[in-house]
Design a protein around this motif. Structure first.
Motif, short mmCIF file in Angstrom:
data_model
loop_
_atom_site.label_atom_id
_atom_site.label_comp_id
_atom_site.label_asym_id
_atom_site.label_seq_id
_atom_site.Cartn_x
_atom_site.Cartn_y
_atom_site.Cartn_z
N SER A 4 32.02 39.65 29.58
CA SER A 4 32.66 39.23 30.79
C SER A 4 32.27 38.11 31.45
O SER A 4 31.33 37.36 30.96
N SER A 5 32.80 37.73 32.54
CA SER A 5 32.25 36.35 33.25
C SER A 5 30.95 36.63 33.94
O SER A 5 30.34 35.80 34.66
N ALA A 29 36.12 42.78 40.50
CA ALA A 29 36.14 41.38 40.33
C ALA A 29 36.68 40.88 39.08
O ALA A 29 37.23 40.00 39.00
N GLU A 30 35.99 41.70 38.03
CA GLU A 30 36.49 41.23 36.60
C GLU A 30 38.00 41.58 36.42
O GLU A 30 38.47 40.72 35.78
N LYS A 31 38.63 42.29 36.97
CA LYS A 31 40.03 42.85 36.63
C LYS A 31 40.96 41.99 37.84
O LYS A 31 41.96 42.08 37.74
N GLY A 32 40.01 41.51 38.82
CA GLY A 32 40.91 40.71 39.82
C GLY A 32 41.77 41.66 40.77
O GLY A 32 42.92 41.38 41.19
N CYS A 33 41.18 42.86 41.04
CA CYS A 33 41.74 43.89 41.97
C CYS A 33 40.74 44.20 43.07
O CYS A 33 39.80 43.86 43.24
N GLU A 34 41.18 45.14 44.02
CA GLU A 34 40.62 45.70 45.05
C GLU A 34 39.96 46.92 44.41
O GLU A 34 40.27 47.76 43.48
N GLU A 82 33.91 43.57 27.84
CA GLU A 82 35.14 43.93 27.66
C GLU A 82 35.68 44.74 26.41
O GLU A 82 35.17 44.46 25.29
#
Length: 84
Positions: A4-5, A29-34, A82
């Motif tokens: 992951s990043s 953060a990795e999934k771009g969600c809350e 991932e």
């Protein structure tokens, strides 16, 4: 598997942040969600035990799967890989 990043340095566990909260923050953060959009971490691992684990001497890391990632928790870092 794809790193992951968080990269080879992983994500730092914040001062005063519990390991459980750090896992949620990093996965979100990795999934771009809350964080609230994630499945309850408690359904995967005993969060209370996770938060107390690194208080015991000699514990270096814990690994488990959550939300499509292999998660490795160390006392001061979270590493996400991932799943393919």
């Amino acid at each position: 598997m794809t790193t992951s990043s968080g990269g080879s340095e992983g994500f730092r566990v914040g001062a005063g942040e519990s390991p459980g909260d750090a896992v949620l923050r990093c996965v979100a953060a990795e999934k771009g969600c809350e964080v609230l959009d994630l499945a309850p971490l408690q359904d995967t691992i005993d969060v209370h035990a996770l938060d107390q684990l690194f208080e015991a001497p000699g514990v270096e890391a814990l690994e488990f799967s959550y939300e499509g990632f292999d998660v490795s928790v160390e006392p001061d870092r979270i590493y996400l890989t991932e799943q393919q």
